[in-house]
Design an enzyme around this catalytic site. Structure first.
Site, PDB file in Angstrom:
ATOM      1  N   ASP A  17     -30.449  84.301  54.113  1.00 54.22           N
ATOM      2  CA  ASP A  17     -30.112  83.049  54.784  1.00 54.22           C
ATOM      3  C   ASP A  17     -29.352  83.334  56.079  1.00 54.22           C
ATOM      4  O   ASP A  17     -29.225  84.484  56.499  1.00 54.22           O
ATOM      5  CB  ASP A  17     -29.314  82.133  53.850  1.00 54.22           C
ATOM      6  CG  ASP A  17     -28.005  82.757  53.380  1.00 54.22           C
ATOM      7  OD1 ASP A  17     -27.512  83.732  54.006  1.00 54.22           O
ATOM      8  OD2 ASP A  17     -27.450  82.266  52.377  1.00 54.22           O
ATOM      9  N   LYS A  18     -28.837  82.304  56.694  1.00 53.42           N
ATOM     10  CA  LYS A  18     -28.121  82.433  57.969  1.00 53.42           C
ATOM     11  C   LYS A  18     -26.900  83.354  57.857  1.00 53.42           C
ATOM     12  O   LYS A  18     -26.494  83.990  58.823  1.00 53.42           O
ATOM     13  CB  LYS A  18     -27.701  81.055  58.465  1.00 53.42           C
ATOM     14  CG  LYS A  18     -27.112  81.058  59.842  1.00 53.42           C
ATOM     15  CD  LYS A  18     -26.819  79.647  60.312  1.00 53.42           C
ATOM     16  CE  LYS A  18     -26.224  79.685  61.711  1.00 53.42           C
ATOM     17  NZ  LYS A  18     -25.936  78.338  62.195  1.00 53.42           N
TER      18      LYS A  18
END
Length: 141
Positions: A17-18
């Protein structure tokens, strides 16, 4: 003696993810891969079970996250069948970071044995050959 399968996984970029860690939803496909590896150790594949008319739909799932894996890290997913009944079973998972054997995630999935119309079946009675193969992978009452 309880059988435990070991499935190697390398974290892919698309699974992060980010924040740069594996997204929590990505562990469930890993559990599925490990569960399939576990079943193969009985001498049959999941596709063979399906061809015989036995399906294993998910009835419950859960996971506990201790630390996040990162892109390109190697992991090992351990899988064991912790409960086996004539109409349902439970698998438990442990995900370890390979380089230091640190426990990262634990998980559980519960399944029912059903036919192709999703009606519960007594696996031991309806498919004794499959029941016999599965029971060889653990110590059951």
């Amino acid at each position: 003696m309880e059988f435990v399968s070991e499935t190697p996984i390398t974290v892919r970029y698309a699974e992060t993810d980010k924040m740069g860690i594996v997204h929590h939803s990505r562990y469930y496909p890993w559990f599925e891969i490990a569960r399939n590896d576990f079943i193969k150790q009985s001498g049959m594949g999941y596709s063979e079970m399906e061809a015989a008319g036995v399906l294993l739909p998910l009835t419950e799932t859960g996971a506990k996250y201790f630390e996040g894996l990162r892109y390109d890290e190697e992991a090992i997913v351990l899988c064991r069948m912790s409960e086996l009944g004539i109409v349902r079973c439970t698998f438990e998972y442990e995900v370890y970071r390979k380089r230091d054997q640190k426990l990262m995630v634990t998980g559980i999935t519960r399944h029912a044995f059903v036919d192709e119309q999703f009606r519960p079946i007594n696996l031991k009675k309806k498919h004794p050959q499959i029941w016999e193969k599965i029971t060889k992978l653990g110590e059951w009452e």
